[in-house]
Design an enzyme around this catalytic site. Structure first.
Site, PDB file in Angstrom:
ATOM      1  N   LYS A  62      18.726 -30.217  34.837  1.00  0.00           N
ATOM      2  CA  LYS A  62      17.504 -29.437  34.962  1.00  0.00           C
ATOM      3  C   LYS A  62      17.186 -28.814  33.615  1.00  0.00           C
ATOM      4  O   LYS A  62      18.094 -28.582  32.810  1.00  0.00           O
ATOM      5  CB  LYS A  62      17.690 -28.315  36.014  1.00  0.00           C
ATOM      6  CG  LYS A  62      16.400 -27.915  36.685  1.00  0.00           C
ATOM      7  CD  LYS A  62      15.994 -28.930  37.730  1.00  0.00           C
ATOM      8  CE  LYS A  62      14.732 -28.556  38.441  1.00  0.00           C
ATOM      9  NZ  LYS A  62      14.530 -29.416  39.625  1.00  0.00           N
TER      10      LYS A  62
HETATM   11  P1  NAD Z   1       4.133 -26.418  41.259  1.00  0.00           P
HETATM   12  O1  NAD Z   1       4.173 -25.682  39.974  1.00  0.00           O
HETATM   13  O2  NAD Z   1       3.293 -27.632  41.360  1.00  0.00           O
HETATM   14  O3  NAD Z   1       3.696 -25.411  42.432  1.00  0.00           O
HETATM   15  C1  NAD Z   1       4.373 -24.219  42.680  1.00  0.00           C
HETATM   16  C2  NAD Z   1       3.612 -23.436  43.729  1.00  0.00           C
HETATM   17  O4  NAD Z   1       4.376 -22.287  44.080  1.00  0.00           O
HETATM   18  C3  NAD Z   1       2.252 -22.933  43.247  1.00  0.00           C
HETATM   19  O5  NAD Z   1       1.326 -22.997  44.309  1.00  0.00           O
HETATM   20  C4  NAD Z   1       2.551 -21.481  42.886  1.00  0.00           C
HETATM   21  O6  NAD Z   1       1.400 -20.643  42.927  1.00  0.00           O
HETATM   22  C5  NAD Z   1       3.545 -21.143  43.970  1.00  0.00           C
HETATM   23  N1  NAD Z   1       4.339 -19.953  43.650  1.00  0.00           N
HETATM   24  C6  NAD Z   1       4.931 -19.634  42.482  1.00  0.00           C
HETATM   25  N2  NAD Z   1       5.494 -18.424  42.572  1.00  0.00           N
HETATM   26  C7  NAD Z   1       5.267 -17.978  43.817  1.00  0.00           C
HETATM   27  C8  NAD Z   1       5.574 -16.791  44.516  1.00  0.00           C
HETATM   28  N3  NAD Z   1       6.255 -15.802  43.904  1.00  0.00           N
HETATM   29  N4  NAD Z   1       5.187 -16.675  45.801  1.00  0.00           N
HETATM   30  C9  NAD Z   1       4.493 -17.648  46.409  1.00  0.00           C
HETATM   31  N5  NAD Z   1       4.160 -18.788  45.806  1.00  0.00           N
HETATM   32  C10 NAD Z   1       4.536 -18.957  44.524  1.00  0.00           C
HETATM   33  O7  NAD Z   1       5.664 -26.741  41.609  1.00  0.00           O
HETATM   34  P2  NAD Z   1       6.223 -27.897  42.553  1.00  0.00           P
HETATM   35  O8  NAD Z   1       6.516 -29.076  41.690  1.00  0.00           O
HETATM   36  O9  NAD Z   1       5.377 -28.054  43.756  1.00  0.00           O
HETATM   37  O10 NAD Z   1       7.638 -27.287  42.954  1.00  0.00           O
HETATM   38  C11 NAD Z   1       7.781 -26.362  44.028  1.00  0.00           C
HETATM   39  C12 NAD Z   1       9.234 -26.329  44.464  1.00  0.00           C
HETATM   40  O11 NAD Z   1       9.645 -27.635  44.860  1.00  0.00           O
HETATM   41  C13 NAD Z   1      10.238 -25.897  43.389  1.00  0.00           C
HETATM   42  O12 NAD Z   1      11.319 -25.227  44.022  1.00  0.00           O
HETATM   43  C14 NAD Z   1      10.736 -27.210  42.829  1.00  0.00           C
HETATM   44  O13 NAD Z   1      11.991 -27.094  42.228  1.00  0.00           O
HETATM   45  C15 NAD Z   1      10.780 -28.014  44.124  1.00  0.00           C
HETATM   46  N6  NAD Z   1      10.778 -29.474  43.929  1.00  0.00           N
HETATM   47  C16 NAD Z   1       9.767 -30.095  43.259  1.00  0.00           C
HETATM   48  C17 NAD Z   1       9.784 -31.479  43.130  1.00  0.00           C
HETATM   49  C18 NAD Z   1       8.650 -32.222  42.474  1.00  0.00           C
HETATM   50  O14 NAD Z   1       8.664 -33.467  42.537  1.00  0.00           O
HETATM   51  N7  NAD Z   1       7.668 -31.580  41.874  1.00  0.00           N
HETATM   52  C19 NAD Z   1      10.838 -32.226  43.669  1.00  0.00           C
HETATM   53  C20 NAD Z   1      11.853 -31.561  44.354  1.00  0.00           C
HETATM   54  C21 NAD Z   1      11.808 -30.186  44.486  1.00  0.00           C
END
Ligand code: NAD
Length: 430
Positions: free
Chosen positions: A118
């Protein structure tokens, strides 16, 4: 029984992070449950390699600002390490180390030939202007150039980063090595060798798992409601996919606010609204009422999907959850203390390292395609993703039933065991 010291690890560069300590606590629980060799357990507790870099950036107003960047490779035992790059204000070394460890277990459950990694930069991407994000990304890539490579460590998007970020990393790395090297990152734009369906992969995988859980519980999707925290990549795609199944999304929250409409939120309209407002938020959507963020996770619903950040379900709110299924789209949303409370409820948990594994799975497809210089079509990608996700789901469920343990312990056991077996077989060098 594993003889690993109960408080291990002691003080180390990661241990001031509650997220890292949470990942260690999970590993300790698994080590005990599967009687893991203590030497292997200790090796798995600490990441293989970590790099902290300073990233100076020329800002739009002419100042120079220096950001702190991290790349942590938890394990290189099973192949190159693989994992996202996160841009978030409070990201630190311990958080990145925890996320890297979870990536190892995730790749283990999915039987992918990767270790976990990461990365992160402590920056709020919403505050970056003009070309600052690009300059930050390119300089960071340059600073960690010595520890990345298509056979060493391959990055992908995570919170705060996206396809464009990956395109800049691809370009910067390629300029350095002197040839186009798309296999250095996954989650790139399709025009640059990205895999069709990678952007949607995590949300689709979450939805495949939810559908299986609904079936096991005898609930028809058309009768189900869902609440989703986070409306970024994972949250928004999950909403779109759930709506296709007939599930009604009744509340959504992001970092700027939370909204609720018990008649069902129109996701297509919400996406349009989000794309048109400056902060790219769901807050203020006219076809829903604003609610307090603290209410969101405890709204009665069939499916609760945390898809934002870690440690949001804690001992303070776990007892108030009113969902039937907890589908962990985010990494590490539930603390071990909350887990203990949920164990006494009838909530069916689909643990993060299984639930959100669709992203790294299609990243694997992308890496393979780039190495082979051969592209798959969307149907092929979707069919393979579904096959691998369902395979993993059933392996976890069978393990949970066979040993009468929670889905989380089953998932962690399978993930940790796969990495441990490989470590054992390779032996300890020298
Ligand atoms: P992203 O940046 O596209 O979206 C994040 C979202 O979370 C946004 O809507 C943001 O406003 C919201 N957010 C941030 N802080 C917040 C808070 N304090 N309270 C409420 N909402 C909040 O990120 P993503 O890629 O969708 O990732 C989201 C989660 O999924 C993370 O934990 C990431 O590690 C996990 N994840 C992502 C992927 C991927 O392919 N992108 C894969 C596996 C896991």
């Amino acid at each position: 029984m594993s003889t690993m010291p109960p408080e291990y690890p002691g003080s180390n560069p990661f241990s001031n992070s509650p997220t890292y300590l949470m990942a260690c606590q999970q590993l300790r629980n698994v080590a005990r449950a599967i009687d893991l060799d203590p030497g292997i357990a200790e090796r798995l507790m600490l990441p293989k390699r970590s790099q902290v870099v300073s990233v100076p950036v020329r800002m739009e107003d002419g100042r120079t600002e220096v950001f702190v960047g991290y790349r942590v490779q938890h394990s290189l035992t099973s192949g190159p390490s693989k994992g996202g790059l996160r841009y978030a204000k409070n990201v630190d070394l311990g958080e990145v180390a925890a996320l890297a460890m979870w990536m190892s277990w995730k790749c283990g459950i999915m039987n992918l030939p990767f270790g976990g990694a990461k990365g992160g930069i402590a920056v709020d991407p919403a505050e970056l202007k003009g070309g600052e994000k690009e300059r930050l990304t390119r300089r960071f890539t340059d600073e960690i150039q010595n520890i990345i490579g298509p056979r060493i460590d391959v990055m992908a998007p995570d919170m705060g980063t996206d396809e464009q970020t990956m395109a800049w990393i691809y370009d910067t790395y390629s300029m350095k090595v002197g040839y186009a090297c798309p296999e250095i990152v996954t989650g790139k734009p399709v025009e640059l060798g990205g895999c069709i369906g990678r952007k949607e992969a995590t949300g689709r995988g979450v939805t495949y798992c939810i559908l299986q859980a609904l079936e096991e519980l005898g609930i028809r999707p058309e009768t189900a409601t869902a609440v989703v925290q986070g409306f970024g990549n994972v949250g928004s795609v999950t909403c779109e996919e759930l709506v296709k199944l007939g599930v009604k999304i009744i509340a959504i929250g992001d970092r700027y606010g939370s909204i609720r409409n018990d008649r069902g939120i129109n996701i297509a309209k919400l996406l349009e609204y989000q794309s048109q407002n400056e902060r790219k938020t769901v807050a203020g959507f006219p076809e829903a009422e604003a609610i307090a963020d603290s209410e969101l996770l405890t709204i009665p619903c069939t499916i609760l999907v945390p898809a934002a950040m870690e440690r949001v379900i804690t001992e303070a709110n776990a007892g108030q959850l009113r969902c039937r299924i907890l589908a962990e789209g985010a990494n590490g949303p539930t603390t071990p203390e909350a887990d203990a409370i949920l164990a006494n409820s009838d909530i069916f948990i689909i643990p993060d390292i299984l639930c959100n594994a669709g992203g790294v799975t299609v990243s694997y497809f992308e890496w393979v395609q780039d190495l082979a210089q051969f592209m798959w079509d969307e149907e092929q990608v979707k069919a393979q993703l579904k096959k691998l996700m369902l395979g993993a789901y059933h392996r976890v469920r069978n393990e949970a039933k066979r040993r009468n343990i929670s889905n989380r312990l089953a998932a962690l056991s399978l993930g940790v065991q796969k990495v441990a077996r490989e470590k054992q077989k390779r032996g300890l060098y020298p």
